[in-house]
Design a protein around this motif. Structure first.
Motif, PDB file in Angstrom:
ATOM      1  N   ALA A 269     -43.464  11.802  56.139  1.00  0.00           N
ATOM      2  CA  ALA A 269     -42.808  11.905  57.454  1.00  0.00           C
ATOM      3  C   ALA A 269     -43.234  10.741  58.355  1.00  0.00           C
ATOM      4  CB  ALA A 269     -43.159  13.239  58.103  1.00  0.00           C
ATOM      5  N   TRP A 270     -44.519  10.418  58.350  1.00  0.00           N
ATOM      6  CA  TRP A 270     -45.011   9.305  59.174  1.00  0.00           C
ATOM      7  C   TRP A 270     -44.367   7.986  58.727  1.00  0.00           C
ATOM      8  CZ3 TRP A 270     -50.976  10.694  58.937  1.00  0.00           C
ATOM      9  CH2 TRP A 270     -51.207  11.796  59.760  1.00  0.00           C
ATOM     10  N   THR A 271     -44.286   7.816  57.409  1.00  0.00           N
ATOM     11  CA  THR A 271     -43.682   6.581  56.869  1.00  0.00           C
ATOM     12  C   THR A 271     -42.193   6.523  57.231  1.00  0.00           C
ATOM     13  OG1 THR A 271     -45.234   6.820  55.047  1.00  0.00           O
ATOM     14  CG2 THR A 271     -43.524   5.176  54.766  1.00  0.00           C
ATOM     15  N   MET A 272     -41.530   7.668  57.146  1.00  0.00           N
ATOM     16  CA  MET A 272     -40.113   7.755  57.528  1.00  0.00           C
ATOM     17  C   MET A 272     -39.916   7.276  58.968  1.00  0.00           C
ATOM     18  SD  MET A 272     -38.150  11.327  58.216  1.00  0.00           S
ATOM     19  CE  MET A 272     -38.934  11.625  59.792  1.00  0.00           C
ATOM     20  N   PHE A 273     -40.765   7.764  59.869  1.00  0.00           N
ATOM     21  CA  PHE A 273     -40.653   7.375  61.284  1.00  0.00           C
ATOM     22  C   PHE A 273     -40.812   5.862  61.433  1.00  0.00           C
ATOM     23  CE2 PHE A 273     -41.832  11.841  62.598  1.00  0.00           C
ATOM     24  CZ  PHE A 273     -40.648  12.086  63.247  1.00  0.00           C
ATOM     25  N   ILE A 274     -41.742   5.291  60.704  1.00  0.00           N
ATOM     26  CA  ILE A 274     -41.971   3.846  60.827  1.00  0.00           C
ATOM     27  C   ILE A 274     -40.720   3.075  60.405  1.00  0.00           C
ATOM     28  CG2 ILE A 274     -43.238   1.911  59.747  1.00  0.00           C
ATOM     29  CD1 ILE A 274     -45.752   3.515  60.151  1.00  0.00           C
TER      30      ILE A 274
ATOM     31  N   TRP B  80     -36.026  27.964  54.167  1.00  0.00           N
ATOM     32  CA  TRP B  80     -35.526  27.199  55.316  1.00  0.00           C
ATOM     33  C   TRP B  80     -35.302  28.107  56.506  1.00  0.00           C
ATOM     34  CZ3 TRP B  80     -34.788  22.044  56.104  1.00  0.00           C
ATOM     35  CH2 TRP B  80     -34.003  21.681  57.204  1.00  0.00           C
ATOM     36  N   THR B  81     -35.477  27.566  57.687  1.00  0.00           N
ATOM     37  CA  THR B  81     -35.109  28.301  58.895  1.00  0.00           C
ATOM     38  C   THR B  81     -34.524  27.273  59.870  1.00  0.00           C
ATOM     39  OG1 THR B  81     -35.930  29.610  60.730  1.00  0.00           O
ATOM     40  CG2 THR B  81     -37.501  28.089  59.770  1.00  0.00           C
ATOM     41  N   TRP B  82     -33.574  27.714  60.693  1.00  0.00           N
ATOM     42  CA  TRP B  82     -32.916  26.764  61.595  1.00  0.00           C
ATOM     43  C   TRP B  82     -33.759  26.577  62.857  1.00  0.00           C
ATOM     44  CZ3 TRP B  82     -29.561  23.747  59.407  1.00  0.00           C
ATOM     45  CH2 TRP B  82     -28.904  24.220  58.267  1.00  0.00           C
ATOM     46  N   ASP B  83     -34.962  26.159  62.650  1.00  0.00           N
ATOM     47  CA  ASP B  83     -35.905  25.907  63.730  1.00  0.00           C
ATOM     48  C   ASP B  83     -35.700  24.469  64.218  1.00  0.00           C
ATOM     49  OD1 ASP B  83     -39.390  25.810  63.879  1.00  0.00           O
ATOM     50  OD2 ASP B  83     -38.287  24.107  63.175  1.00  0.00           O
ATOM     51  N   VAL B  84     -36.141  24.142  65.436  1.00  0.00           N
ATOM     52  CA  VAL B  84     -35.809  22.831  66.029  1.00  0.00           C
ATOM     53  C   VAL B  84     -36.333  21.673  65.182  1.00  0.00           C
ATOM     54  CG1 VAL B  84     -35.896  21.430  68.117  1.00  0.00           C
ATOM     55  CG2 VAL B  84     -35.954  23.883  68.305  1.00  0.00           C
ATOM     56  N   ARG B  85     -37.579  21.759  64.709  1.00  0.00           N
ATOM     57  CA  ARG B  85     -38.148  20.643  63.943  1.00  0.00           C
ATOM     58  C   ARG B  85     -37.355  20.421  62.651  1.00  0.00           C
ATOM     59  NH1 ARG B  85     -42.916  17.746  62.514  1.00  0.00           N
ATOM     60  NH2 ARG B  85     -43.143  17.078  64.644  1.00  0.00           N
ATOM     61  N   LEU B  86     -37.068  21.502  61.943  1.00  0.00           N
ATOM     62  CA  LEU B  86     -36.380  21.370  60.658  1.00  0.00           C
ATOM     63  C   LEU B  86     -34.940  20.891  60.861  1.00  0.00           C
ATOM     64  CD1 LEU B  86     -38.846  23.285  60.016  1.00  0.00           C
ATOM     65  CD2 LEU B  86     -37.440  24.269  58.250  1.00  0.00           C
ATOM     66  N   THR B  87     -34.265  21.504  61.828  1.00  0.00           N
ATOM     67  CA  THR B  87     -32.861  21.163  62.055  1.00  0.00           C
ATOM     68  C   THR B  87     -32.721  19.718  62.542  1.00  0.00           C
ATOM     69  OG1 THR B  87     -32.526  23.459  62.676  1.00  0.00           O
ATOM     70  CG2 THR B  87     -30.736  21.947  63.173  1.00  0.00           C
ATOM     71  N   SER B  88     -33.595  19.300  63.468  1.00  0.00           N
ATOM     72  CA  SER B  88     -33.480  17.926  63.980  1.00  0.00           C
ATOM     73  C   SER B  88     -33.809  16.910  62.879  1.00  0.00           C
ATOM     74  CB  SER B  88     -34.360  17.723  65.211  1.00  0.00           C
ATOM     75  OG  SER B  88     -35.688  18.051  64.925  1.00  0.00           O
ATOM     76  N   THR B  89     -34.688  17.277  61.951  1.00  0.00           N
ATOM     77  CA  THR B  89     -34.981  16.369  60.835  1.00  0.00           C
ATOM     78  C   THR B  89     -33.760  16.244  59.920  1.00  0.00           C
ATOM     79  OG1 THR B  89     -37.271  17.106  60.929  1.00  0.00           O
ATOM     80  CG2 THR B  89     -36.650  15.834  59.000  1.00  0.00           C
ATOM     81  N   LEU B  90     -33.108  17.390  59.677  1.00  0.00           N
ATOM     82  CA  LEU B  90     -31.893  17.355  58.857  1.00  0.00           C
ATOM     83  C   LEU B  90     -30.813  16.512  59.545  1.00  0.00           C
ATOM     84  CD1 LEU B  90     -30.329  18.401  56.352  1.00  0.00           C
ATOM     85  CD2 LEU B  90     -29.644  20.366  57.723  1.00  0.00           C
ATOM     86  N   VAL B  91     -30.690  16.663  60.867  1.00  0.00           N
ATOM     87  CA  VAL B  91     -29.704  15.876  61.634  1.00  0.00           C
ATOM     88  C   VAL B  91     -30.050  14.383  61.535  1.00  0.00           C
ATOM     89  CG1 VAL B  91     -28.840  15.385  63.970  1.00  0.00           C
ATOM     90  CG2 VAL B  91     -29.048  17.740  63.193  1.00  0.00           C
TER      91      VAL B  91
ATOM     92  N   PRO C  50     -37.442  10.967  68.766  1.00  0.00           N
ATOM     93  CA  PRO C  50     -38.396  11.655  69.657  1.00  0.00           C
ATOM     94  C   PRO C  50     -38.221  13.165  69.629  1.00  0.00           C
ATOM     95  CG  PRO C  50     -37.250   9.889  70.830  1.00  0.00           C
ATOM     96  CD  PRO C  50     -36.616   9.998  69.496  1.00  0.00           C
ATOM     97  N   LEU C  51     -36.963  13.618  69.463  1.00  0.00           N
ATOM     98  CA  LEU C  51     -36.712  15.061  69.406  1.00  0.00           C
ATOM     99  C   LEU C  51     -37.417  15.661  68.186  1.00  0.00           C
ATOM    100  CD1 LEU C  51     -35.232  17.576  70.500  1.00  0.00           C
ATOM    101  CD2 LEU C  51     -33.320  16.982  69.025  1.00  0.00           C
ATOM    102  N   VAL C  52     -37.288  14.960  67.032  1.00  0.00           N
ATOM    103  CA  VAL C  52     -37.949  15.457  65.815  1.00  0.00           C
ATOM    104  C   VAL C  52     -39.457  15.490  66.049  1.00  0.00           C
ATOM    105  CG1 VAL C  52     -38.422  14.983  63.379  1.00  0.00           C
ATOM    106  CG2 VAL C  52     -36.140  14.553  64.285  1.00  0.00           C
ATOM    107  N   TYR C  53     -39.990  14.381  66.559  1.00  0.00           N
ATOM    108  CA  TYR C  53     -41.446  14.253  66.680  1.00  0.00           C
ATOM    109  C   TYR C  53     -42.032  15.232  67.703  1.00  0.00           C
ATOM    110  CZ  TYR C  53     -46.040  12.168  66.725  1.00  0.00           C
ATOM    111  OH  TYR C  53     -47.391  11.989  66.611  1.00  0.00           O
ATOM    112  N   PHE C  54     -41.397  15.314  68.880  1.00  0.00           N
ATOM    113  CA  PHE C  54     -41.986  16.124  69.948  1.00  0.00           C
ATOM    114  C   PHE C  54     -41.506  17.581  69.957  1.00  0.00           C
ATOM    115  CE2 PHE C  54     -42.434  11.766  71.636  1.00  0.00           C
ATOM    116  CZ  PHE C  54     -43.815  11.757  71.782  1.00  0.00           C
TER     117      PHE C  54
END
Lengths: 42, 225
Positions: free
Chosen positions: B47-52, B106-117, B153-157
């Motif tokens: 995930a960290w590498t993805m962000f970079i 899976w659950t449609w939680d903000v972190r998971l959903t925003s990562t999928l988006v 930022p949405l995914v991260y925060f």
């Protein structure tokens, strides 16, 4: 342990599959370069 | 770089092997989750590498939009592709950890959903680049990348701002992580980052070569005409 091994295996399958697509694109480009050289020389 | 590449590849392979050994053998077993928690030694560094790489794509896209620099465009496309690969790893390893720990894939939680988006945004970025042509295509792609980066930022925060099922951050989250675990995380991150950089370099070289070939082909067609 099954999930752990599945996750580690999946990670490397994804990376290796991507590397394979890169390699195939390189090979295709190399063939195109060879064809271009043949056209130029011919 | 061309000469150093094989040496760097061998060093990266050694680092990845060492990181794998640390994750599977040296890291202490989690009291609550058992061994399955070791998935996060691959999940979090990916995930960290993805962000970079998505950040590199964002910066390169901005540079392209301002200066119309073709090298920046090539950097952007290479970074997006490598970022997507790491994002795919995150989206696959996450559910493989969630199933035994949460009891659900899976659950449609903000972190998971925003990562999928985020993944969908960058896949559409690549589809746009692959299937559209014309001089405006790189501009449109760069604009999409800039807007797409807003999701980062949405995914991260998201785990700070929203109540989510996703665990709190490993670093800076106020939790108490065993220092040995943090150390192994960092080793795995260093290994995946080195690996990602090598793959990125190869993809960048491929992109530059592809553009050169296309240019020569276009010139040949003009000459024939």
């Amino acid at each position: 342990m099954t999930y752990l091994y599945a996750a580690y295996a999946a990670t490397w399958i994804i990376h290796i599959a991507y590397l394979a697509t890169l390699l195939s694109r390189y090979t295709r480009l190399r063939n195109e370069i060879r064809e271009l050289k043949t056209v130029r020389e011919g | 770089m061309k000469r150093a590449f094989p040496i760097l590849a061998v060093l990266t392979a050694a680092l990845l092997s060492f990181a794998l050994y640390e994750a599977l053998v040296v890291a202490p077993t989690d009291q609550l989750q058992g061994d399955v928690y070791r998935i996060i030694y691959y999940h979090v560094p990916s995930a960290w590498t993805m962000f970079i790489f998505f950040l590199v794509n964002f910066v390169a896209s901005v540079v392209y939009l301002i200066r119309r620099n073709l090298k920046a465009d090539a950097v952007a496309v290479a970074a997006a592709e490598v970022g997507i690969v790491f994002c795919t790893v995150v989206l696959v390893t996450g559910p493989l950890w969630a199933r035994p720990v949460w009891g659900i894939w899976w659950t449609w939680d903000v972190r998971l959903t925003s990562t999928l988006v985020l993944w969908l945004i960058y896949v559409s970025y690549l589809i746009l680049r692959r299937f559209s042509s014309g001089g405006q295509m790189p501009v449109l792609a760069a604009a999409l990348a800039v807007f797409g980066a807003l999701d980062m930022p949405l995914v991260y925060f998201s785990i700070w701002f929203f109540r989510t099922q996703h665990p709190q951050p490993v670093v800076g989250g106020g939790g108490s992580t065993d220092p040995r675990m943090l150390h192994i995380w960092l080793i795995n991150w260093a290994a995946f980052l080195c690996f990602g950089l090598l793959v990125f370099w190869s993809r960048y070289r491929l992109e530059v070569l592809r553009r050169e070939v296309e240019e020569i082909q276009a010139m040949e067609s003009l000459r024939e005409a």
